[in-house]
Design a protein around this motif. Structure first.
Motif, PDB file in Angstrom:
ATOM      1  N   ILE A 586       0.837  -1.200   0.000  1.00 12.84           N
ATOM      2  CA  ILE A 586       0.000   0.000   0.000  1.00 12.84           C
ATOM      3  C   ILE A 586       0.874   1.254   0.000  1.00 12.84           C
ATOM      4  N   GLY A 587       1.971   1.222   0.777  1.00  9.14           N
ATOM      5  CA  GLY A 587       2.850   2.389   0.851  1.00  9.14           C
ATOM      6  C   GLY A 587       3.470   2.738  -0.486  1.00  9.14           C
ATOM      7  N   PHE A 588       3.955   1.733  -1.226  1.00  8.86           N
ATOM      8  CA  PHE A 588       4.570   2.018  -2.525  1.00  8.86           C
ATOM      9  C   PHE A 588       3.523   2.471  -3.548  1.00  8.86           C
ATOM     10  N   TYR A 589       2.284   2.006  -3.413  1.00  7.94           N
ATOM     11  CA  TYR A 589       1.230   2.484  -4.308  1.00  7.94           C
ATOM     12  C   TYR A 589       1.036   3.991  -4.133  1.00  7.94           C
ATOM     13  N   GLN A 640      10.771   3.434   3.516  1.00  2.27           N
ATOM     14  CA  GLN A 640      11.178   4.705   4.112  1.00  2.27           C
ATOM     15  C   GLN A 640      12.284   5.376   3.302  1.00  2.27           C
ATOM     16  N   ASN A 641      13.246   4.593   2.835  1.00  7.04           N
ATOM     17  CA  ASN A 641      14.319   5.157   2.017  1.00  7.04           C
ATOM     18  C   ASN A 641      13.765   5.760   0.728  1.00  7.04           C
ATOM     19  N   SER A 642      12.831   5.054   0.110  1.00  8.20           N
ATOM     20  CA  SER A 642      12.234   5.565  -1.128  1.00  8.20           C
ATOM     21  C   SER A 642      11.449   6.849  -0.865  1.00  8.20           C
ATOM     22  N   ALA A 643      10.766   6.903   0.279  1.00  9.92           N
ATOM     23  CA  ALA A 643      10.041   8.126   0.628  1.00  9.92           C
ATOM     24  C   ALA A 643      11.003   9.290   0.817  1.00  9.92           C
ATOM     25  N   ALA A 644      12.157   9.031   1.429  1.00 12.04           N
ATOM     26  CA  ALA A 644      13.150  10.094   1.612  1.00 12.04           C
ATOM     27  C   ALA A 644      13.704  10.566   0.267  1.00 12.04           C
ATOM     28  N   ARG A 645      13.899   9.648  -0.669  1.00 20.64           N
ATOM     29  CA  ARG A 645      14.402  10.036  -1.984  1.00 20.64           C
ATOM     30  C   ARG A 645      13.387  10.908  -2.721  1.00 20.64           C
ATOM     31  N   VAL A 646      12.107  10.509  -2.658  1.00 23.60           N
ATOM     32  CA  VAL A 646      11.079  11.308  -3.324  1.00 23.60           C
ATOM     33  C   VAL A 646      10.966  12.679  -2.672  1.00 23.60           C
ATOM     34  N   LEU A 647      11.035  12.717  -1.339  1.00 24.22           N
ATOM     35  CA  LEU A 647      10.894  13.984  -0.626  1.00 24.22           C
ATOM     36  C   LEU A 647      12.017  14.952  -0.964  1.00 24.22           C
ATOM     37  N   THR A 648      13.249  14.450  -1.017  1.00 23.96           N
ATOM     38  CA  THR A 648      14.417  15.315  -1.250  1.00 23.96           C
ATOM     39  C   THR A 648      14.863  15.351  -2.705  1.00 23.96           C
ATOM     40  N   LYS A 649      14.130  14.653  -3.588  1.00 20.79           N
ATOM     41  CA  LYS A 649      14.483  14.593  -5.012  1.00 20.79           C
ATOM     42  C   LYS A 649      15.901  14.051  -5.209  1.00 20.79           C
ATOM     43  N   THR A 650      16.205  12.978  -4.496  1.00 19.73           N
ATOM     44  CA  THR A 650      17.523  12.352  -4.587  1.00 19.73           C
ATOM     45  C   THR A 650      17.483  11.236  -5.615  1.00 19.73           C
ATOM     46  N   ARG A 651      18.558  11.112  -6.381  1.00 21.55           N
ATOM     47  CA  ARG A 651      18.633  10.066  -7.400  1.00 21.55           C
ATOM     48  C   ARG A 651      18.726   8.685  -6.756  1.00 21.55           C
ATOM     49  N   LYS A 652      18.297   7.688  -7.513  1.00 18.46           N
ATOM     50  CA  LYS A 652      18.254   6.327  -7.000  1.00 18.46           C
ATOM     51  C   LYS A 652      19.633   5.785  -6.682  1.00 18.46           C
ATOM     52  N   ARG A 653      20.669   6.183  -7.450  1.00 15.23           N
ATOM     53  CA  ARG A 653      22.003   5.624  -7.284  1.00 15.23           C
ATOM     54  C   ARG A 653      22.768   6.266  -6.123  1.00 15.23           C
ATOM     55  N   GLU A 654      22.300   7.371  -5.598  1.00 17.60           N
ATOM     56  CA  GLU A 654      23.005   8.038  -4.508  1.00 17.60           C
ATOM     57  C   GLU A 654      22.811   7.289  -3.201  1.00 17.60           C
ATOM     58  N   HIS A 655      23.841   7.346  -2.340  1.00 19.71           N
ATOM     59  CA  HIS A 655      23.796   6.643  -1.062  1.00 19.71           C
ATOM     60  C   HIS A 655      22.734   7.280  -0.173  1.00 19.71           C
ATOM     61  N   ILE A 656      21.962   6.448   0.544  1.00 25.46           N
ATOM     62  CA  ILE A 656      20.796   6.944   1.277  1.00 25.46           C
ATOM     63  C   ILE A 656      21.157   7.500   2.650  1.00 25.46           C
ATOM     64  N   GLY A 671      11.716  15.711  11.432  1.00 27.94           N
ATOM     65  CA  GLY A 671      12.442  14.471  11.676  1.00 27.94           C
ATOM     66  C   GLY A 671      11.541  13.284  11.881  1.00 27.94           C
ATOM     67  N   SER A 672      10.254  13.541  12.158  1.00 29.17           N
ATOM     68  CA  SER A 672       9.343  12.427  12.428  1.00 29.17           C
ATOM     69  C   SER A 672       9.092  11.583  11.196  1.00 29.17           C
ATOM     70  N   ILE A 673       9.362  12.138  10.010  1.00 26.37           N
ATOM     71  CA  ILE A 673       9.117  11.349   8.800  1.00 26.37           C
ATOM     72  C   ILE A 673      10.152  10.244   8.653  1.00 26.37           C
ATOM     73  N   LEU A 674      11.274  10.345   9.389  1.00 23.62           N
ATOM     74  CA  LEU A 674      12.337   9.357   9.246  1.00 23.62           C
ATOM     75  C   LEU A 674      12.704   8.779  10.610  1.00 23.62           C
ATOM     76  N   ARG A 675      11.729   8.630  11.474  1.00 25.89           N
ATOM     77  CA  ARG A 675      12.037   8.263  12.843  1.00 25.89           C
ATOM     78  C   ARG A 675      11.792   6.794  13.145  1.00 25.89           C
ATOM     79  N   PHE A 676      11.262   6.035  12.182  1.00 29.25           N
ATOM     80  CA  PHE A 676      10.783   4.695  12.543  1.00 29.25           C
ATOM     81  C   PHE A 676      11.929   3.782  12.944  1.00 29.25           C
ATOM     82  N   PHE A 677      13.021   3.807  12.192  1.00 28.85           N
ATOM     83  CA  PHE A 677      14.132   2.894  12.478  1.00 28.85           C
ATOM     84  C   PHE A 677      15.286   3.670  13.115  1.00 28.85           C
TER      85      PHE A 677
END
Length: 677
Positions: A586-589, A640-656, A671-677
């Motif tokens: 559901i999240g990736f959708y 979560q990593n994919s959400a951070a990439r979309v949020l910051t417009k980071t390329r897929k090949r860049e280190h997360i 910071g709450s958007i990246l707090r789960f882990f």
């Protein structure tokens, strides 16, 4: 599939009907079938009357134009109408207040029938954009006519200015919607749909009085069927006679008169939802609350003192609500009847609820293992499952569900139960007035059904309904405890579980007898178990589960490999892998849709959508995932990593890792958007 074939004669020179005209939802007629002697097949002539799609999408509503001039003259006009004598009966006082409000608004802004046309393709369009577009078209025509470099350069500059203005206007339009409705996922989802230009076709029928009457008959018939089934299976379905009606030592026999500070707090906190039975729109009403406060306070205290719930508040407007957005509109079983009540009735119910909660919490009346509609109460059964698992014991979990539980509550039994917990005197009389002589009507736009009486149930959508249902279910805990079975409830969802050893069959018989007693108790209380939604899950090592399976089947228990309990998917080994996969899917959708709309969204708006559609799903019951191996939760980490990439417009090949560190320390990203882990 509801198609019709219109060709009835042969269409081939050998006498076969091979050429067909098949339609659905169209007015079609075959005029003739003619052999033109140019083929073995004949020519079929037919007429089709098409449906105007624009007409079918037009909605008709009744609206009042609340202009600033109307607001300015409303109070002055209202004060000119003298109120009724305050010594009159409670119903007359409430009816008079509503009548004065309605007549004042009708005088200043009479309601008008309005057709709501489909929204334009570009709702962000404004006059400035229209001027820029016209200027751009003029310069384009000049360039195409004279073909000189100057006109082409001017046209290019105007086109860039126009495109930039369109982007800014569109971004501002969607940013305003997202910021104003950040706590309303339904509107946010429709906003993303509009941005992406997606249209979901539905089978929704055109509202009509006949359709409303059909829905009302369906809702009444569903409850009548359940009650008739109970009566046919149990000849003497009546209140449990073992329940004594002796009052406890401490009772609540009268309400405390409401003070202005309390009603101010309640009025401010209540959402401004408007019912068609309200005399004026709720937002307009709250605007003049200070001028009405004394009269409203008098009305509320009048109801509490005279032990009367006003008749004007006993009618509910039922709005059929689809249980899931992808279900068929034509199947009435997919609708849930949600009651829409007058705004002032919710205020009165909230004032009563405050005093009722104070009493039942002080007396510790409610079941301690009931978590539904209670603050700071959650279901805590996973710890028991894991303790049994570590002890190499098997846990059998049974999830019970009721059919239309809120709608089948028997008023006589409920009033007896209220008296048993200590509600007496004026308070008990008020609740008697609250439950009796209630009616409902189904409404869709300007269409409505007739008024139907309600002889049982508590209104879904009311303030007092949930707590009254919890009080109605109070004796169920005693029934279960007699068998020594562990349980936990959330409203009408009851979770039974027992720890067993594969070599001992006695616990399984105990659990089976417990369910039989529960079913018998529910029958006596006009409640019906939903067999289709009752599920069994066996939790433990695989070898022990296999040994226990024959014993389960001997008592008619057929376990599933996984069950969904209050939004969490539990599996037999408590790995939570199915639950994590479901969240990730559901999240990736939603992330895919947000990524498509990201170019026109600001950073703040994108983060709002991330919280509404993705992070809230990761956060829900995330304590259950503590202690799982890293491999199991890798899907959530990837999401979560994919959400951070979309949020910051980071390329897929860049280190997360640097991206996550940057987001956590950025003043622009929570910071709450990246707090789960």
């Amino acid at each position: 599939m509801d198609f019709t074939q219109h060709v009835a004669q042969s269409t081939h020179d050998r006498g076969h009907t091979l050429d067909l005209v098949i339609t659905s939802g169209l007015s079609t007629g075959v005029s003739s079938v003619v052999d033109l002697a140019i083929s073995a097949h004949f020519c079929v002539f037919f007429n089709i009357t098409s449906i105007n799609q624009e007409e079918t999408s037009v909605r008709i509503v009744i609206k009042c134009h609340l202009t600033p001039e109307v607001a300015a003259g409303f109070l002055e006009t209202f004060k000119k109408i003298p109120p009724i004598n305050l010594n009159a009966p409670c119903d007359f006082i409430f009816n008079d207040f509503n009548s004065r409000l309605k007549s004042t608004l009708d005088l200043l802004a009479p309601p008008k029938i309005k057709k709501l046309q489909p929204k334009p393709a570009s709702p962000w369009s404004n006059e400035n954009l229209k001027i820029l577009k016209r200027s751009c078209r003029v310069m384009e025509r000049k360039w195409r006519k004279y073909k000189n470099t100057i006109n082409k350069q001017l046209y290019t500059e105007l086109l860039k200015s126009y495109n930039k203005a369109v982007r800014n206007s569109r971004n501002n339009y969607f940013s305003k919607i997202i910021s104003e409705h950040k706590n309303n996922p339904k509107i946010l989802f429709s906003t993303i749909t509009n941005i992406l230009g997606c249209e979901f076709s539905s089978l929704q029928k055109t509202p009509s009085d006949a359709l409303c009457e059909e829905l009302a008959a369906h809702f009444r018939g569903k409850v009548d069927t359940i009650r008739s089934n109970i009566l046919s299976s149990h000849c003497h379905a009546a209140p449990d006679q073992s329940e004594s009606v002796c009052l406890p030592e401490e009772t609540l026999d009268s309400f405390v008169l409401v003070e202005a500070e309390i009603i101010d707090k309640v009025f401010t906190s209540e959402r401004p939802t408007t019912c068609v039975l309200d005399p004026i729109p709720t937002r307009f009403f709250k605007q003049f609350y200070d001028s009405f406060r004394d009269e409203i306070l008098t009305l509320m205290n009048c109801s509490l003192q005279t032990e009367v719930f006003p008749a004007a508040f006993k009618r509910a407007v039922v709005r059929p609500l689809l249980e899931k957005s992808n279900l068929d509109f034509n199947d009435f079983n997919n609708f849930r009847p949600v009651s829409n009540l007058p705004f002032l009735s919710k205020i009165l119910e909230k004032l009563v609820l405050i005093q009722l909660n104070d009493f039942i919490n002080h007396q510790h009346v409610l079941e301690k293992f009931q978590s539904g509609f209670r603050v700071n109460h959650s279901t805590k059964i996973l710890n028991d499952f894991r303790t049994n698992f570590d002890a190499r014991r098997v846990t059998v979990l049974v999830l019970l569900d009721l059919s239309a539980a809120f709608d089948t509550v028997e008023h006589t039994i409920l009033l007896t139960r209220l008296k048993k917990i200590g509600l007496s005197g004026a308070v008990h009389s008020w609740f008697t007035s609250y439950l009796t002589d209630r009616t409902f009507m189904v409404s869709l736009d300007t269409c409505s059904s007739g008024v139907h009486s309600i002889t049982c149930g508590v209104p879904q959508g009311s303030i007092l309904g949930p707590v009254l249902f919890n009080l109605y279910m109070l004796p169920l805990g005693s029934v279960i405890r007699r068998h020594g079975v562990n349980f936990h409830s959330y409203a009408d969802d009851t979770q039974l579980y027992i720890s067993v050893s594969p070599d001992v069959s006695q616990p399984m018989e105990t659990l089976f007898n417990c369910i039989l007693d529960i079913k018998s108790w529910m029958t006596e209380n006009f409640l019906q178990l939903n067999q289709g939604k009752t599920e069994v899950l066996v939790i433990g090592p695989e070898a022990q589960r296999e040994k226990l399976l024959p014993k389960l089947q001997s008592v008619s228990f057929y376990p599933s490999l996984q069950v969904k309990n209050l939004g969490v998917i539990l599996d037999s080994e408590l790995t939570f892998i199915p639950h994590i996969k479901n969240i990730t899917k559901i999240g990736f959708y939603h992330l895919k849709n947000i990524a498509r709309a990201r170019p026109i969204l600001s950073l703040a708006n994108t983060e709002t959508l991330m919280h509404a559609f993705i992070i809230c799903r990761i956060d829900y019951c995330n304590a259950l995932l503590s202690g799982l191996p890293k491999k199991s939760i890798s899907g959530l980490q990837l999401l979560q990593n994919s959400a951070a990439r979309v949020l910051t417009k980071t390329r897929k090949r860049e280190h997360i890792t640097p991206v996550l560190n940057h987001c956590t320390g950025s003043p622009y990203v929570s910071g709450s958007i990246l707090r789960f882990f």
